[in-house]
Design a protein around this motif. Structure first.
Motif: not given
Length: 328
Positions: A206-209, A237-244, A257-269
């Motif tokens: 597994r991979t982790y931040l 914020r962090l931008v990262f690549k996520k395995r989908v 990723l919002d580092l305060r809430t740990l809520r993630e948002t997919p980018l439009a790429e």
């Protein structure tokens, strides 16, 4: 075990040499001095145009990224720069190629060299120019199938402290001290204090931040399935690549990723991006995206999930923004 590791590395090195010859990999060079420097207001990158200039460090104005580029007499497999400091990962040719990280001053003069044990993968410089990091493959040459091993190091240019591998750091996983021979780190990004950092760790399949401290020599996991993080200029914020997907041709998407809430948002790429993104400005990230016909281009996309992505610099990779652009 040391002999086996040496044989594995030698095999990788030989294979890399053959591939390097086919792809015209860079050879060591020196900067052109006054003709090229790490001046603020530029976007610097690795030139991916076919021909003799391929892999040269090049630059365009941040405000006009499609203007003609200026090139230096320096070639790199990976490159990054900030605050007048650059790092160039390269491989010197020979029967057994020698990989190294060259630390560069504002005029791209080499001021320090660190020998590396594998194939160049990632490179970063902190916003102040003080901290340097690199990742190399020591087994395998792709993140996509999981059959790889990495070595990640950090150099403090102010104190001279050099850590050749993060694998010895005190790692806490899910609240417990974690020790395992299969731990791999890669993709470091630094905070403004030059102590706090984020990176990817792999263990147990597994991979982790992870969030770490260089001075305290500790790290802890924050979440699973987040690779090659890149910290925003404001540190929020962090931008990262996520395995989908397990499809090796289309495994990742970019997320914020919002580092305060740990809520993630997919980018439009919409395409798979196998790169450690960099921030063009406070609202926009950039990254290399390969073309099906070969080579790669640098694209940019808003970090808030809106879109669409746009072509920033054609025939380019390893982008670094020296100064701030006005926005996307």
């Amino acid at each position: 075990m040391a002999v086996a590791a040496s044989l594995v590395l030698t095999g990788i090195a030989v294979a890399y040499t053959v591939r390097a010859a086919d792809e015209r990999r860079p050879t060591p060079g020196k900067a052109t001095g006054a003709a090229f420097d790490l001046t603020a207001g530029r976007l610097v990158f690795r030139d991916m145009r076919p021909g003799r200039g391929r892999d040269a460090v090049a630059a365009v104005p941040l405000a006009r990224t499609r203007d003609g580029r200026t090139s230096a007499d320096l070639r790199c497999v990976r490159f990054y720069a900030a605050a007048g400091t650059g790092v160039c990962l390269n491989t010197a040719p020979g029967p057994v190629p020698r990989t190294y990280a060259a630390v560069l001053d504002r005029n791209l003069r080499e001021v320090r060299r660190v020998a590396l044990p594998g194939v160049p993968s990632r490179a970063r410089v902190s916003a102040s120019g003080r901290m340097i990091s690199w990742t190399v493959f020591v087994q395998g040459d792709s993140y996509s199938d999981g059959s790889f091993s990495t070595r990640t190091g950090v150099l403090d240019t102010r104190t001279g402290r050099t850590v050749t591998s993060l694998e010895g750091i005190a790692l806490t996983l899910d609240g417990r001290r974690h020790r395992s021979p299969d731990v791999n780190f890669w993709g470091v990004t630094f905070a403004a204090d030059d102590d706090l950092f984020y990176a990817t760790v792999s263990t147990g399949g597994r991979t982790y931040l992870v969030e770490g401290s260089f001075t305290r020599w500790t790290a802890r996991t924050l979440r699973e399935n987040a690779e090659c993080p890149s910290l925003s200029p404001d540190g929020r914020r962090l931008v990262f690549k996520k395995r989908v997907s397990r499809d090796p041709a289309d495994p990742w998407r970019l997320y914020a990723l919002d580092l305060r809430t740990l809520r993630e948002t997919p980018l439009a790429e919409p395409h798979s991006v196998d790169d450690q993104a960099a921030w063009l400005d406070a609202r926009t990230v950039m990254y290399a995206r390969p073309r099906e016909s070969g080579g790669s281009d640098v694209w940019a996309v808003p970090a808030d999930g809106s879109g669409p992505p746009r072509l920033l610099v054609p025939d380019a990779a390893s982008p670094s923004a020296l100064g701030r652009a006005k926005g996307f």
